[in-house]
Scaffold this motif. Structure first.
Motif, PDB file in Angstrom:
ATOM      1  N   VAL B 127      34.324  30.402  42.776  1.00  0.00           N
ATOM      2  CA  VAL B 127      35.451  29.700  43.393  1.00  0.00           C
ATOM      3  C   VAL B 127      36.642  29.690  42.439  1.00  0.00           C
ATOM      4  O   VAL B 127      37.792  29.917  42.855  1.00  0.00           O
ATOM      5  CB  VAL B 127      35.029  28.263  43.795  1.00  0.00           C
ATOM      6  CG1 VAL B 127      36.239  27.448  44.210  1.00  0.00           C
ATOM      7  CG2 VAL B 127      34.009  28.319  44.920  1.00  0.00           C
ATOM      8  N   ALA B 128      36.354  29.486  41.139  1.00  0.00           N
ATOM      9  CA  ALA B 128      37.429  29.523  40.139  1.00  0.00           C
ATOM     10  C   ALA B 128      38.107  30.887  40.134  1.00  0.00           C
ATOM     11  O   ALA B 128      39.348  30.983  40.101  1.00  0.00           O
ATOM     12  CB  ALA B 128      36.860  29.210  38.763  1.00  0.00           C
ATOM     13  N   ALA B 129      37.291  31.951  40.197  1.00  0.00           N
ATOM     14  CA  ALA B 129      37.853  33.308  40.221  1.00  0.00           C
ATOM     15  C   ALA B 129      38.719  33.500  41.457  1.00  0.00           C
ATOM     16  O   ALA B 129      39.785  34.127  41.396  1.00  0.00           O
ATOM     17  CB  ALA B 129      36.728  34.336  40.192  1.00  0.00           C
ATOM     18  N   LYS B 130      38.258  32.943  42.569  1.00  0.00           N
ATOM     19  CA  LYS B 130      39.025  33.068  43.827  1.00  0.00           C
ATOM     20  C   LYS B 130      40.409  32.429  43.678  1.00  0.00           C
ATOM     21  O   LYS B 130      41.416  33.021  44.074  1.00  0.00           O
ATOM     22  CB  LYS B 130      38.258  32.381  44.954  1.00  0.00           C
ATOM     23  CG  LYS B 130      39.039  32.323  46.265  1.00  0.00           C
ATOM     24  CD  LYS B 130      38.666  31.093  47.046  1.00  0.00           C
ATOM     25  CE  LYS B 130      39.842  30.628  47.896  1.00  0.00           C
ATOM     26  NZ  LYS B 130      40.001  31.401  49.116  1.00  0.00           N
ATOM     27  N   TYR B 131      40.454  31.210  43.092  1.00  0.00           N
ATOM     28  CA  TYR B 131      41.743  30.528  42.974  1.00  0.00           C
ATOM     29  C   TYR B 131      42.648  31.203  41.960  1.00  0.00           C
ATOM     30  O   TYR B 131      43.868  31.252  42.144  1.00  0.00           O
ATOM     31  CB  TYR B 131      41.539  29.042  42.661  1.00  0.00           C
ATOM     32  CG  TYR B 131      41.163  28.295  43.914  1.00  0.00           C
ATOM     33  CD1 TYR B 131      42.126  28.019  44.901  1.00  0.00           C
ATOM     34  CD2 TYR B 131      39.850  27.911  44.162  1.00  0.00           C
ATOM     35  CE1 TYR B 131      41.776  27.374  46.077  1.00  0.00           C
ATOM     36  CE2 TYR B 131      39.489  27.267  45.342  1.00  0.00           C
ATOM     37  CZ  TYR B 131      40.461  27.000  46.290  1.00  0.00           C
ATOM     38  OH  TYR B 131      40.136  26.389  47.456  1.00  0.00           O
ATOM     39  N   LEU B 132      42.041  31.753  40.896  1.00  0.00           N
ATOM     40  CA  LEU B 132      42.856  32.521  39.951  1.00  0.00           C
ATOM     41  C   LEU B 132      43.418  33.768  40.629  1.00  0.00           C
ATOM     42  O   LEU B 132      44.558  34.163  40.376  1.00  0.00           O
ATOM     43  CB  LEU B 132      42.022  32.923  38.729  1.00  0.00           C
ATOM     44  CG  LEU B 132      41.843  31.846  37.655  1.00  0.00           C
ATOM     45  CD1 LEU B 132      40.872  32.320  36.588  1.00  0.00           C
ATOM     46  CD2 LEU B 132      43.210  31.527  37.010  1.00  0.00           C
ATOM     47  N   ALA B 133      42.598  34.369  41.501  1.00  0.00           N
ATOM     48  CA  ALA B 133      43.018  35.615  42.166  1.00  0.00           C
ATOM     49  C   ALA B 133      44.210  35.393  43.074  1.00  0.00           C
ATOM     50  O   ALA B 133      45.036  36.302  43.257  1.00  0.00           O
ATOM     51  CB  ALA B 133      41.851  36.205  42.949  1.00  0.00           C
ATOM     52  N   THR B 134      44.317  34.172  43.646  1.00  0.00           N
ATOM     53  CA  THR B 134      45.441  33.918  44.563  1.00  0.00           C
ATOM     54  C   THR B 134      46.774  33.942  43.818  1.00  0.00           C
ATOM     55  O   THR B 134      47.825  34.089  44.446  1.00  0.00           O
ATOM     56  CB  THR B 134      45.275  32.547  45.260  1.00  0.00           C
ATOM     57  OG1 THR B 134      45.005  31.563  44.268  1.00  0.00           O
ATOM     58  CG2 THR B 134      44.163  32.585  46.299  1.00  0.00           C
ATOM     59  N   LEU B 135      46.722  33.781  42.471  1.00  0.00           N
ATOM     60  CA  LEU B 135      47.954  33.860  41.684  1.00  0.00           C
ATOM     61  C   LEU B 135      48.535  35.269  41.718  1.00  0.00           C
ATOM     62  O   LEU B 135      49.729  35.463  41.582  1.00  0.00           O
ATOM     63  CB  LEU B 135      47.695  33.445  40.227  1.00  0.00           C
ATOM     64  CG  LEU B 135      47.171  32.025  40.010  1.00  0.00           C
ATOM     65  CD1 LEU B 135      46.877  31.793  38.540  1.00  0.00           C
ATOM     66  CD2 LEU B 135      48.170  30.990  40.527  1.00  0.00           C
ATOM     67  N   PHE B 136      47.641  36.258  41.867  1.00  0.00           N
ATOM     68  CA  PHE B 136      48.115  37.641  42.002  1.00  0.00           C
ATOM     69  C   PHE B 136      48.285  37.948  43.488  1.00  0.00           C
ATOM     70  O   PHE B 136      47.440  37.590  44.291  1.00  0.00           O
ATOM     71  CB  PHE B 136      47.105  38.623  41.418  1.00  0.00           C
ATOM     72  CG  PHE B 136      46.738  38.346  40.002  1.00  0.00           C
ATOM     73  CD1 PHE B 136      47.404  38.997  38.975  1.00  0.00           C
ATOM     74  CD2 PHE B 136      45.741  37.440  39.692  1.00  0.00           C
ATOM     75  CE1 PHE B 136      47.069  38.738  37.660  1.00  0.00           C
ATOM     76  CE2 PHE B 136      45.407  37.190  38.381  1.00  0.00           C
ATOM     77  CZ  PHE B 136      46.075  37.832  37.360  1.00  0.00           C
ATOM     78  N   GLY B 137      49.353  38.608  43.800  1.00  0.00           N
ATOM     79  CA  GLY B 137      49.548  38.933  45.211  1.00  0.00           C
ATOM     80  C   GLY B 137      49.111  40.352  45.507  1.00  0.00           C
ATOM     81  O   GLY B 137      48.884  41.152  44.599  1.00  0.00           O
ATOM     82  N   GLY B 138      48.984  40.690  46.776  1.00  0.00           N
ATOM     83  CA  GLY B 138      48.755  42.052  47.256  1.00  0.00           C
ATOM     84  C   GLY B 138      47.567  42.737  46.615  1.00  0.00           C
ATOM     85  O   GLY B 138      46.463  42.200  46.598  1.00  0.00           O
ATOM     86  N   ILE B 139      47.807  43.914  46.047  1.00  0.00           N
ATOM     87  CA  ILE B 139      46.731  44.738  45.475  1.00  0.00           C
ATOM     88  C   ILE B 139      46.148  44.076  44.221  1.00  0.00           C
ATOM     89  O   ILE B 139      45.006  44.357  43.830  1.00  0.00           O
ATOM     90  CB  ILE B 139      47.254  46.165  45.175  1.00  0.00           C
ATOM     91  CG1 ILE B 139      46.103  47.139  44.848  1.00  0.00           C
ATOM     92  CG2 ILE B 139      48.260  46.142  44.037  1.00  0.00           C
ATOM     93  CD1 ILE B 139      45.284  47.514  46.058  1.00  0.00           C
ATOM     94  N   GLY B 140      46.912  43.200  43.589  1.00  0.00           N
ATOM     95  CA  GLY B 140      46.434  42.510  42.388  1.00  0.00           C
ATOM     96  C   GLY B 140      45.204  41.669  42.650  1.00  0.00           C
ATOM     97  O   GLY B 140      44.318  41.543  41.785  1.00  0.00           O
ATOM     98  N   LYS B 141      45.097  41.101  43.851  1.00  0.00           N
ATOM     99  CA  LYS B 141      43.981  40.205  44.164  1.00  0.00           C
ATOM    100  C   LYS B 141      42.625  40.906  44.103  1.00  0.00           C
ATOM    101  O   LYS B 141      41.752  40.471  43.336  1.00  0.00           O
ATOM    102  CB  LYS B 141      44.227  39.582  45.547  1.00  0.00           C
ATOM    103  CG  LYS B 141      43.288  38.426  45.848  1.00  0.00           C
ATOM    104  CD  LYS B 141      43.593  37.809  47.215  1.00  0.00           C
ATOM    105  CE  LYS B 141      42.504  36.842  47.633  1.00  0.00           C
ATOM    106  NZ  LYS B 141      42.673  36.390  49.012  1.00  0.00           N
ATOM    107  N   PRO B 142      42.422  41.990  44.882  1.00  0.00           N
ATOM    108  CA  PRO B 142      41.104  42.640  44.794  1.00  0.00           C
ATOM    109  C   PRO B 142      40.830  43.213  43.411  1.00  0.00           C
ATOM    110  O   PRO B 142      39.682  43.228  42.967  1.00  0.00           O
ATOM    111  CB  PRO B 142      41.167  43.749  45.852  1.00  0.00           C
ATOM    112  CG  PRO B 142      42.600  43.973  46.106  1.00  0.00           C
ATOM    113  CD  PRO B 142      43.273  42.645  45.888  1.00  0.00           C
TER     114      PRO B 142
END
Lengths: 494, 494
Positions: B127-142
């Motif tokens: 879940v922590a990784a998921k919320y950190l990932a939302t900081l990156f947009g678009g292709i950055g997330k996956p």
């Protein structure tokens, strides 16, 4: 602790200095904490990790392989076109990779095949139960579903205790229970069971196949090869011990820097049974590769392993005699049986190492046979030496008994080595050892057969230095060894 | 095969009869098939199942327990009020039961605790990784999600190779990888990750707790108790062998109907290491129960087990002497050392069985100590007997050596038994053996200490019948055994 100290000291007269001391200590500790965490935590963990990696670098490769496969399979979820096909069920491919990807090809294939077959069978049976359940209306449906789960799962759970099934199909039986329960239970609410089951099966098959493919194609770890090498290594370790034992027991002058690890190596052989059996079970899953053909004789490896352990038990008994507390035979008595015993040790040791080499190099070399012949001759000589009663003039039976026991144990070792040689020979023919490599092996350079320096410690007795060169004729050294022992016997009988 | 025969025979001249014969055979086979299936299939399987159940009836109980728990947990899915709370995620409770419910309490608790902790940690990190990932947009997330999976999973996969972690937390590490990957990967598409993760964790916790509760409350199988009994049984099996060995080796008249199983029992001790280590690892998970308290000394069991195996290696060496091919010592020579050897065998055997009883009955009985004292005295007597050279008048060393080796091996056994006694004593004090039961144990009825009938086979030598009664004073038998051996020695020295 700090606060307790503080309270006690505050009641005493010397207030301020002791009030500061615990605080200072606490501050010191807080300051030291990151440093200590670094030293004891991070550095220590890094050391352990480094050692684990150095012990077997394949572990690092495995970790990278596994996580690469996981990333590859996650693409089913990340990439829109693939997600359109599999949908939510794509996550089962990720799950399959985590559960199926193992260190060795055998373990991965075993788990993969078990998982695929069990999912197929469990799913099919679950779907069948669902359709049968629709024949009953209302409350009859969940009762039928629960009853079928009860009966099928109870039987399969009981089956898991069967040793043969447990060894090879335990994972499959568990997955069968899992799939059957999931499909049957969820079919109560979900009418799209068939489609879900189909998609899940498909993703599991894809996940398993990718795992197996990566496992085989990128730096494969063949557990069969590991078993092969472990059988060879065990033979070599026993051989190492025997080669060193003669010198150790008969009082070779020991230098401080000497590496004595060869005296401990055999201990791991004593408890090798369960590891080798697990390896053989996993190796059966592996496809043919290199010299490991279809229907490779894994059972024969276990047979060689069992005989090696029997030899290791004898070696364990010999090893106890190196402990001077138990064995107080005076060296002048020892020296009387030294010659044939040393030959047995050297030749049996060499034979075992040759046999280990036969397995390791996939060649059916005959040089082990000549070593066995020498050790058998020495064993006969030892027997006839033991028959000469003059040995008993020097000491009482308590002094002689340990040396006699060592002699007997060595005679037993020779027989054991003969049995091992037979088993290895059988293995060589079953596994087609010599078919490819026999001509490839470089002939060993000529070497001395024995260069044992027989040095009885006590001064009253003459020194013999025995050096026998190995001639081109294999019968020659045998005669030499025979005559050499006769020489020793005659010298002592005078 | 039948069709092949048919084709070949149809080309020959004798058409019709041979054409009918394979057909008839086929029909016969088809008719026999259900019968054979019944005989070889069903009846055979039923026999195997019956034997498995008889060997350990707890297997049947386990199957029923497991499937009852599964049915109980399926109610989360079947019953509407419970389904309303957990929804689809209720299926994870079913899955948890299949994966966590094991034969023993230790294994079930180990898996349950591992699964709960690993799911919590893996889920939280995911879940922590998921919320950190939302900081990156678009292709950055996956890319961020894939990178975090790559790093975390690679590290944890490598950690699984650490022997200590593998022994106790392997399942937890795998579930951590599983949960973290599932949450992180699926968070790419699913925004309700937090709720799903929470529900899944809840159902897994409920499933695990139900498993543990059923496992403990209904006919629990404590793996700690199994280890406890296995250590006791191994001691008793070695004791059985030693008690029987004296009679076997010194040529007791063997009757045909004699049960020789005591000579084979010790063999299972040789390979007991890995089983006992697994048991000790699982037993650590078990809560205190009955006499097994918190921080029960499991390591000490392994120590006793290791010493027992060392004794078993010596017994293996002794066992070889029962094979007449190896040991051809004439019975008149054997008879000279028979008295002390028989005492050592009987007393060491009794001591080991007493020690086994000490462990089995949780009492710190002192009767093992007296048996050890007797065997130690006999061992000293044997040593002094071996010092008298007269033994050698009758035969050459080759004849005497096996008997001398047996004597030495028995002296070694006595030392080994002493070590075992020390280890068991330590275990008794660490595990508080005598605290409850010491007064409960019924005093053993008075019995003969030794009733060995020493019957040398050869005719020229006189017969000794030695019977020593155990008096009330523990010192008495020791003196008796001493004087008895002196008697034997004196008789022979004349």
């Amino acid at each position: 602790m700090a606060s307790v100290n503080f309270e006690i000291s505050s009641t005493s007269s010397s207030g301020p200095p002791t009030q500061q001391r615990p605080r200072q200590r606490l501050m010191m500790k807080l300051k030291e904490f990151p440093e200590k965490l670094w030293e004891n935590g991070v550095v220590e963990v890094a050391k352990i990790a480094k050692k684990m990696g150095e012990d077997d670098p394949r572990r690092i490769i495995h970790s990278v392989k596994m996580v690469s496969t996981l990333t590859l399979v996650s693409l089913f979820y990340y990439l829109q076109p693939l997600y359109d096909v599999f949908g939510e069920e794509a996550i089962w491919a990720v799950l399959t990779v985590v559960l199926v990807f193992e260190f060795s090809v055998g373990a991965t294939m075993g788990k993969g095949l078990n998982r695929m077959t069990a999912t197929l069978l469990g799913g099919a049976l679950g779907v069948a139960a669902k359709y049968l359940a629709t024949l009953f209306g209302g409350i009859g449906k969940p009762i039928f579903l629960a009853a079928s789960v009860f009966i099928v799962v109870a039987i399969v759970t009981f089956m898991r205790f069967h040793p043969a099934l447990k060894a090879r199909y335990d994972y499959g039986l568990m997955i069968f229970i899992l799939t059957f329960s999931l499909v049957t239970v969820s079919s109560y609410r979900d009418d799209e069971v068939l489609e879900i089951a189909y998609k899940r099966l498909l993703t599991i098959v894809i996940g398993s196949c990718i795992c197996v493919a990566v496992c085989i194609c990128i730096c494969p770890v063949w557990i069969g090869a590991d078993l092969h090498n472990s059988v060879a290594k065990n033979l070599e370790m026993i051989g190492d011990f025997l080669q060193g034992f003669g010198g150790e027991y008969f009082g070779r002058v020991v230098e401080d820097g000497d590496d004595k690890s060869f005296l401990e190596g055999y201990k791991s052989v004593l408890n090798s049974k369960s590891t080798q059996e697990t390896m053989a079970n996993l190796a059966r899953w592996e496809p043919f590769h290199g010299k490991f053909r279809f229907r490779h004789p894994w059972k024969q490896y276990l047979k060689v392993g069992t005989l090696t352990r029997q030899c290791a038990y004898k070696v364990e008994a010999l090893n106890e005699h190196l402990n001077s507390e138990i064995d107080q035979t005076p060296s002048e008595i020892k020296s009387k049986i030294q010659a044939p015993c040393t030959i047995i040790c050297l030749e049996s040791g060499k034979a075992l190492k040759e046999l280990g080499g036969v397995v390791r190099k996939w060649t059916s070399s005959s040089s082990a046979i000549s070593h066995i012949t020498f050790s058998r001759t020495a064993s006969e000589d030892l027997k006839s030496l033991l028959k000469t009663v003059y040995l008993l003039e020097d000491g009482d039976l308590l002094d002689i008994a340990p040396a006699a026991a060592v002699a007997l144990q060595l005679i037993g070792v020779v027989k054991c080595v003969e049995k091992i040689a037979e088993a290895v020979q059988e293995l060589a023919s079953l596994a087609h050892f010599n078919s490819v490599e026999s001509s490839v092996v470089a002939p060993e350079e000529p070497h001395f057969l024995h260069q044992g320096t027989v040095v009885p410690v006590s001064e009253g007795i003459m020194h013999h230095v025995i050096t026998i060169e190995q001639g081109s004729d294999t019968d020659l050294p045998q005669n030499n060894s025979q005559s050499m022992i006769n020489l020793v016997v005659e010298k002592h009988s005078n």
